[in-house]
Each structure stands twice: as C-alpha cells, then as structure tokens.
Write a protein that holds these residues in place. Structure first.
Motif, PDB file in Angstrom:
ATOM      1  N   GLY A  43       0.796  -1.222   0.000  1.00 20.08           N
ATOM      2  CA  GLY A  43       0.000   0.000   0.000  1.00 20.08           C
ATOM      3  C   GLY A  43       0.826   1.268   0.000  1.00 20.08           C
ATOM      4  N   TYR A  44       2.144   1.113   0.018  1.00 16.03           N
ATOM      5  CA  TYR A  44       3.044   2.264   0.077  1.00 16.03           C
ATOM      6  C   TYR A  44       4.119   2.170  -1.013  1.00 16.03           C
ATOM      7  CZ  TYR A  44       1.268   2.152   4.905  1.00 16.03           C
ATOM      8  OH  TYR A  44       0.463   2.092   6.023  1.00 16.03           O
ATOM      9  N   ASN A  45       4.460   3.325  -1.575  1.00 13.82           N
ATOM     10  CA  ASN A  45       5.582   3.412  -2.505  1.00 13.82           C
ATOM     11  C   ASN A  45       6.564   4.456  -2.030  1.00 13.82           C
ATOM     12  OD1 ASN A  45       4.577   1.505  -4.243  1.00 13.82           O
ATOM     13  ND2 ASN A  45       3.795   2.971  -5.741  1.00 13.82           N
ATOM     14  N   VAL A  46       7.829   4.274  -2.371  1.00 17.81           N
ATOM     15  CA  VAL A  46       8.855   5.261  -2.043  1.00 17.81           C
ATOM     16  C   VAL A  46       9.774   5.437  -3.244  1.00 17.81           C
ATOM     17  CG1 VAL A  46       8.903   4.856   0.453  1.00 17.81           C
ATOM     18  CG2 VAL A  46      10.359   3.491  -1.056  1.00 17.81           C
ATOM     19  N   SER A  47      10.518   6.534  -3.193  1.00 16.83           N
ATOM     20  CA  SER A  47      11.582   6.772  -4.164  1.00 16.83           C
ATOM     21  C   SER A  47      12.675   7.557  -3.464  1.00 16.83           C
ATOM     22  CB  SER A  47      11.059   7.539  -5.376  1.00 16.83           C
ATOM     23  OG  SER A  47      10.528   8.789  -4.983  1.00 16.83           O
ATOM     24  N   ARG A  48      13.891   7.481  -3.979  1.00 10.97           N
ATOM     25  CA  ARG A  48      15.006   8.226  -3.379  1.00 10.97           C
ATOM     26  C   ARG A  48      15.858   8.778  -4.529  1.00 10.97           C
ATOM     27  NH1 ARG A  48      18.490   7.178   1.258  1.00 10.97           N
ATOM     28  NH2 ARG A  48      19.469   9.186   1.722  1.00 10.97           N
ATOM     29  N   SER A  49      15.400   9.898  -5.060  1.00 14.39           N
ATOM     30  CA  SER A  49      16.121  10.493  -6.179  1.00 14.39           C
ATOM     31  C   SER A  49      17.295  11.343  -5.703  1.00 14.39           C
ATOM     32  CB  SER A  49      15.173  11.332  -7.041  1.00 14.39           C
ATOM     33  OG  SER A  49      14.534  12.310  -6.243  1.00 14.39           O
ATOM     34  N   THR A  50      17.252  11.806  -4.466  1.00 15.93           N
ATOM     35  CA  THR A  50      18.352  12.581  -3.897  1.00 15.93           C
ATOM     36  C   THR A  50      18.697  12.033  -2.524  1.00 15.93           C
ATOM     37  OG1 THR A  50      16.947  14.197  -2.771  1.00 15.93           O
ATOM     38  CG2 THR A  50      17.524  14.675  -5.062  1.00 15.93           C
ATOM     39  N   THR A  51      19.854  12.383  -2.008  1.00 22.00           N
ATOM     40  CA  THR A  51      20.223  11.976  -0.650  1.00 22.00           C
ATOM     41  C   THR A  51      19.291  12.587   0.382  1.00 22.00           C
ATOM     42  OG1 THR A  51      22.549  11.785  -1.270  1.00 22.00           O
ATOM     43  CG2 THR A  51      22.086  12.030   1.072  1.00 22.00           C
ATOM     44  N   GLU A  52      18.802  13.810   0.079  1.00 22.77           N
ATOM     45  CA  GLU A  52      18.066  14.574   1.085  1.00 22.77           C
ATOM     46  C   GLU A  52      16.617  14.142   1.272  1.00 22.77           C
ATOM     47  OE1 GLU A  52      21.558  16.526  -0.296  1.00 22.77           O
ATOM     48  OE2 GLU A  52      19.771  15.995  -1.473  1.00 22.77           O
ATOM     49  N   ASP A  53      15.970  13.647   0.231  1.00 24.56           N
ATOM     50  CA  ASP A  53      14.522  13.456   0.269  1.00 24.56           C
ATOM     51  C   ASP A  53      14.109  12.002   0.121  1.00 24.56           C
ATOM     52  OD1 ASP A  53      14.779  16.351  -1.552  1.00 24.56           O
ATOM     53  OD2 ASP A  53      13.643  16.314   0.324  1.00 24.56           O
ATOM     54  N   PHE A  54      13.083  11.622   0.876  1.00 30.45           N
ATOM     55  CA  PHE A  54      12.589  10.237   0.834  1.00 30.45           C
ATOM     56  C   PHE A  54      11.082  10.267   1.049  1.00 30.45           C
ATOM     57  CE2 PHE A  54      12.996   5.892   0.520  1.00 30.45           C
ATOM     58  CZ  PHE A  54      12.690   5.171   1.668  1.00 30.45           C
ATOM     59  N   PRO A  55      10.311  10.598   0.018  1.00 29.88           N
ATOM     60  CA  PRO A  55       8.853  10.688   0.172  1.00 29.88           C
ATOM     61  C   PRO A  55       8.180   9.319   0.228  1.00 29.88           C
ATOM     62  CG  PRO A  55       9.503  11.174  -2.093  1.00 29.88           C
ATOM     63  CD  PRO A  55      10.773  11.011  -1.313  1.00 29.88           C
ATOM     64  N   LEU A  56       7.101   9.264   0.990  1.00 27.72           N
ATOM     65  CA  LEU A  56       6.289   8.043   1.114  1.00 27.72           C
ATOM     66  C   LEU A  56       4.933   8.318   0.478  1.00 27.72           C
ATOM     67  CD1 LEU A  56       5.979   5.161   2.496  1.00 27.72           C
ATOM     68  CD2 LEU A  56       4.853   6.400   4.363  1.00 27.72           C
ATOM     69  N   ARG A  57       4.555   7.496  -0.471  1.00 31.79           N
ATOM     70  CA  ARG A  57       3.305   7.700  -1.197  1.00 31.79           C
ATOM     71  C   ARG A  57       2.273   6.642  -0.848  1.00 31.79           C
ATOM     72  NH1 ARG A  57       7.368   8.334  -4.832  1.00 31.79           N
ATOM     73  NH2 ARG A  57       7.737  10.477  -5.519  1.00 31.79           N
TER      74      ARG A  57
END
Lengths: 106, 112
Positions: free
Chosen positions: B63-77
């Motif tokens: 039920g959750y997705n994530v991505s890590r395009s930068t070192t700084e950000d880690f959004p949870l969708r």
C-alpha cells in the motif's frame, strides 16, 4: 514471534528511584539502539551501542552480546524521565521492541 | 541545522485518496526509512533506502511506494488510502554506523 522483547511493559517509580529497563533480542545484530518517545510523540535517540557500556548524564546503557541482552538504567529518576523507552536492533533488518512506558511520580 | 523535517504533521484522508508524506534531511545521512507506529505494536518498518537510487521493502510495505532520487529526500506515497493505514508515521535517518537514529516529528494520518 518478536525479535526484540522488552520488559517491563509498564513501570511506575517514585522520584529518585533507580530504574532498569531490559531488552532481549533473538537475531544477530550490528548495533542496538535505545530510543525515548515523549508523550508529545517525538522520538529521540539516546544510545547506539555494539558492546560494553555507555553513559550520558543519569542514563546508562549496557549490552551483553553473548547473552543478547541490553539494559537501560536511569539513576535518580525524575518526573521529566516519564516517557516510552524503545529498544531497537540493527541486523539484517531493523527491529523494534514495543516499548516500556515509564511514569515517575514526584 | 533542521535535522529531519517531516510534513505534514496531521492529515485526514478519505478512503481511496492518494497523498505523499514528505521527509527531508540535511545531515547527509545515507540511510532513510519510514515506520508506522500503531498501539501495542511498536514501530514497524515500511520501506528504507541506503542511498540515492536504492530502496527496499521493510516489514509492512503493501500500500506504500517510495523513491530516493536525492540523498536529502525520501517521500512516502499512499496511492489509494485505506482505513488500515490510519497510523502515526515516522521518518528516520541514520549515518550508517556514525551515530544513532534521527527521527522526524511524525505524521498522524487518519483515513476515513
């Protein structure tokens, strides 16, 4: 099956008492963490240790790798120590105990 | 030095809605992770990342997705929110052996 077990689940102490919270784990670990969560919800890391003992103010954390056991001690407890204390281990994954709720009564 | 910034602090969603929980850190920590905390169950790992471009599933990823395009950000969708996702969510970072966890302030999510 819980990889990390804490005891006790709840603890009430009088101000000034010496407090011990225990943590046992069943997996191989590279580090063990003690965290503190205050009633407002914020979580703060108290200690990270992989052997021996660490001390910060009135808090002492010990770990026995052979016995897979750690203890968190609070000396001269104070009402502001009232919080949930969480043990967590870093191994192949990251496992958390369910926490020990501590209330220190003035 | 902000440490870990987690937004929003509170959110109410209707079943089926989507949203993104934001997590940003300025400590250059390699490891970032998302947890949910439910009464009596402790913190449970949803997803984690050991560096930009690398993500992996934790204990409760469905039920959750994530991505890590930068070192700084880690959004949870959350793509389609369900009442079972009502929980308190924490983002945390660690400097891989250099110190303990640093947690965000948490997001209290209610799905109705």
């Amino acid at each position: 099956k819980n990889e990390v077990e804490q005891s006790p689940q709840n603890l009430t102490a009088q101000e000034g008492e010496f407090i011990t919270i225990n943590c046992s784990y069943s997996v191989g670990i590279s580090a063990l963490h003690w965290l503190q969560q205050h009633p407002g919800g914020g979580i703060v890391s108290l200690f990270m240790l992989s052997s021996g003992k660490k001390k910060h103010g009135r808090l002492i954390a010990t770990i026995n790798i052979q016995e897979k056991h750690s203890s968190l001690h609070i000396t001269a407890s104070h009402p502001r120590d009232s919080a949930v204390y969480i043990c967590a281990v870093t191994g192949n994954q990251f496992y958390f105990g369910t926490g020990t709720s501590l209330t220190v009564i003035p | 030095n902000a440490g870990v910034t987690q937004t929003p602090k509170f959110q109410v969603l209707k079943t089926g809605q989507s949203m993104t929980l934001q997590c940003a850190q300025d400590m250059n920590h390699e490891y970032m992770s998302w947890y949910r905390q439910d009464p009596g169950m402790g913190l449970r790992l949803i997803h984690y990342s050991v560096g930009a471009g690398i993500t992996d599933q934790g204990e409760v990823p469905n039920g959750y997705n994530v991505s890590r395009s930068t070192t700084e950000d880690f959004p949870l969708r959350l793509l389609s929110a369900a009442p079972s996702q009502t929980s308190v969510y924490f983002c945390a970072t660690e400097g891989l052996g250099r110190g303990g966890y640093t947690f965000g302030s948490g997001t209290r999510l209610t799905v109705v």
